[in-house]
Design a protein around this motif. Structure first.
Motif, short mmCIF file in Angstrom:
data_model
loop_
_atom_site.label_atom_id
_atom_site.label_comp_id
_atom_site.label_asym_id
_atom_site.label_seq_id
_atom_site.Cartn_x
_atom_site.Cartn_y
_atom_site.Cartn_z
N TYR A 402 -0.44 -5.97 5.45
CA TYR A 402 0.90 -6.37 5.30
C TYR A 402 1.12 -7.43 6.13
O TYR A 402 1.82 -8.19 5.71
CB TYR A 402 1.68 -4.98 5.62
CG TYR A 402 3.12 -5.16 5.68
CD1 TYR A 402 3.94 -5.47 4.62
CD2 TYR A 402 4.09 -5.01 7.08
CE1 TYR A 402 5.29 -5.55 4.63
CE2 TYR A 402 5.02 -5.27 7.13
CZ TYR A 402 5.91 -5.60 5.74
OH TYR A 402 7.33 -5.85 5.75
N GLU A 449 -0.99 0.09 -2.39
CA GLU A 449 -0.19 -1.00 -1.43
C GLU A 449 -0.89 -2.05 -0.91
O GLU A 449 -0.35 -2.99 -1.00
CB GLU A 449 0.58 -0.03 -0.37
CG GLU A 449 1.51 -0.79 0.44
CD GLU A 449 2.35 0.00 1.51
OE1 GLU A 449 2.91 -0.64 2.49
OE2 GLU A 449 1.99 1.25 1.43
N ARG A 500 5.84 6.37 3.99
CA ARG A 500 6.01 5.70 3.01
C ARG A 500 7.27 5.63 2.18
O ARG A 500 7.78 6.29 1.51
CB ARG A 500 4.87 6.23 1.94
CG ARG A 500 4.55 5.48 0.56
CD ARG A 500 3.72 6.25 -0.44
NE ARG A 500 3.54 5.83 -1.46
CZ ARG A 500 2.40 5.07 -1.91
NH1 ARG A 500 1.71 4.69 -1.02
NH2 ARG A 500 2.31 4.72 -3.13
N VAL A 505 7.07 0.23 -1.92
CA VAL A 505 5.59 0.13 -2.14
C VAL A 505 5.41 -0.02 -3.84
O VAL A 505 4.70 -1.06 -4.26
CB VAL A 505 4.80 1.59 -1.79
CG1 VAL A 505 3.43 1.43 -2.29
CG2 VAL A 505 4.75 1.47 -0.52
#
Length: 539
Positions: A402, A449, A500, A505
């Motif tokens: 990320y 993800e 989450r 996502v």
């Protein structure tokens, strides 16, 4: 279902759920079990904690990520046992006794073995851990005299629970003393007000805001509320709504609508997905922006991360707003997430570069100030790239994929100077080296993800013409197609517990699938990801 249909459904779902969608939290749910046994669906929260326990004991993510949820679940279940909440349910009683017994054993090992410096950078972790160790110590002192059936061995078990090496209760004591004496706490501490114990209850100067929340947190709101009465109807209504929405357990933060909408729209737009966004969604984002920026949720402080992504999403949707609100977060070197932040965030600064960079390139205001900050942020980000090519840590997400994706997208899109291309190439090589044999990417195993973030790096870097990149993109895209959105839904985002944000996502996976079909799929796309124009249409 076509990708465009899936994108339209996602935007429709986001529009129809104004509070946002987030996974539930073991930590936050454990706090409600402990603090609010009167609240609707109490038994369902206990059942959730029992079901979420790992087979060998403990709760939460790998490594240090399991400490806070294990402390909270163990303390919550032990509080319920001592109150007699499970007297009418023998099966749940036995399950809770066994879970507490295992939880205490796990904690005895982890607290002594994991130093504070090795714990993940989670919000308020240096307050939460001492507060829960203290609460469990109180329980264990009581258990010594009157243990619930099945926990008799904890009368004599030693050593007692201790803080992780290097962690002290000093800051917690200061925060509690300040609250007890009537001093106002910083807004960011409201999100973890529950750590202050009895001092939180109807604390002077603490007032529920927005939908009735304290610090956008069910646990903080419950700690402030105590036992409800006629004067606390908004806070109670907030808690009732949250627990009913999730069937008992609760997320760490609610609502998350600004965060969710800005991240979803910016992700889909950057990928070139031509979806139509209802004017009400854009208006809701515009309305949140004030002179100081915007916050993730009511009761939280304004922050540079949410502000910059909101500005970027609106700009790409054809509604640019002057980014001057971001200057208040400028430290002179980098941009803080909020004033007096401890440390610095890679992803926050990447998002600030997105916001300033877009404005600099597209509005005609190529001022010296904007040019200077774009150069400064470019240097700051490239200087913090790890030698192997990743941006390996960030305070808002557990995965280096990320942070690396955020940095590469910002640098490739808006960075300036000779350092940009080498940094992007190193990131590409790191991503290529980290692909799993099945085509996925992930820190602890392949996830949809993290695979989406890795593919974003390869696609944004303009490398698909490379045979190796094209082959990796194809394998990653095909792996995503086989998952059909089902990867066990791991929680990777940092709050007081890992969580989450499901629509965010989904947007990342859908966007990169749309983007990647150009390289790996048989069907042509209607618009390419290289387009710098806004691909989100307004109804």
């Amino acid at each position: 279902m076509s990708l465009l249909t899936a994108a339209r459904d996602l935007v429709g779902e986001m529009t129809a759920t104004p509070t946002g969608q987030s996974s539930v939290s073991v930590y936050e749910t454990g706090r409600l079990v402990s603090l609010s046994p009167w609240l609707t669906l109490h038994a369902e929260r206990i059942r959730y904690l029992l079901d979420a326990e790992h087979p060998r004991g403990g709760w939460g993510g790998p490594g240090g990520y399991g400490l806070v949820p294990t402390l909270s679940a163990t303390e919550g279940l032990l509080a319920a046992l001592r109150r007699g909440d499970l007297a009418g349910s023998p099966a749940q009683f036995r399950g809770a006794v066994a879970a507490v017994d295992r939880g205490l054993s796990v904690l005895g090992e982890r607290l002594a073995a994991v130093p504070a410096s090795a714990l993940p950078d989670m919000p308020a972790i240096d307050l939460i851990v001492p507060a829960l160790v203290e609460a469990l110590t109180v329980h264990l002192d009581a258990v010594r005299d009157d243990p619930p059936p099945g926990l008799e061995r904890w009368r004599q078990v030693a050593p007692r629970l201790s803080l992780p090496p290097g962690m002290t209760p000093t800051r917690l004591a200061r925060v509690r003393a300040a609250l007890a004496s009537g001093h106002p706490l910083p807004d960011k501490l409201m999100h973890a007000l529950e750590v202050t114990g009895p001092a939180a209850r109807r604390a002077a100067g603490v007032v529920p805001v927005g939908p009735g929340t304290v610090g956008a947190s069910p646990a903080a709101t419950a700690a402030w509320l105590g036992v409800p009465d006629a004067t606390t109807s908004t806070a109670r209504a907030y808690l009732e709504r949250v627990v009913r929405q999730h069937g008992g357990p609760v997320p760490c933060t609610s609502p998350i609508s600004v965060f969710e909408r800005s991240w979803v729209l910016s992700t889909l737009s950057r990928a070139g997905v031509p979806v139509t966004v209802p004017p009400s969604v854009l208006a809701s984002l515009l309305d949140t922006l004030g002179p100081a920026g915007t916050a993730t949720a009511p009761g939280l402080p304004v922050d540079a991360d949410t502000t910059s992504v909101t500005l970027y999403a609106l700009a790409r949707a054809g509604h640019p707003v002057d980014p001057s609100s971001l200057w208040s977060f400028d430290t002179g070197e980098h941009f803080c997430t909020w004033p007096k932040e401890d440390g610095a965030s890679i992803t926050t600064n990447a998002h600030v570069l997105d916001a300033f960079g877009w404005h600099w390139r597209h509005t005609g205001e190529r001022s010296r100030q904007l040019a200077s900050v774009v150069r400064r942020l470019t240097t700051w980000l490239t200087d913090r790239q790890a030698p192997e090519g990743s941006w390996s840590s960030d305070r808002w997400h557990a995965s280096p994929f990320y942070a690396t994706s955020c940095a590469v997208l910002a640098l490739h899109g808006y960075g300036v100077g000779a350092a940009v291309d080498p940094a992007v190439r190193r990131a590409v090589q790191w991503v290529l080296a980290g692909q799993h044999p099945d085509g996925s990417w992930g820190r602890w195993g392949g996830t949809a993800e993290e695979t989406a973030y890795a593919l974003q790096v390869l696609l944004a870097a303009g490398q698909p013409a490379s045979d190796r990149c094209a082959e990796a993109i194809g394998r990653g895209w095909r792996w995503l197609a086989t998952m059909a959105g089902s990867d066990g839904e791991p929680a990777l985002w940092h709050d007081k517990d890992l969580y989450r944000p499901s629509l965010i996502v989904r947007a990342a996976v859908l966007g990169v699938t749309w983007w990647g079909r150009r390289c790996a799929g048989p069907e042509p796309v209607e618009a390419g990801p290289s387009s710098r124009s806004a691909m989100i249409r307004i109804a």
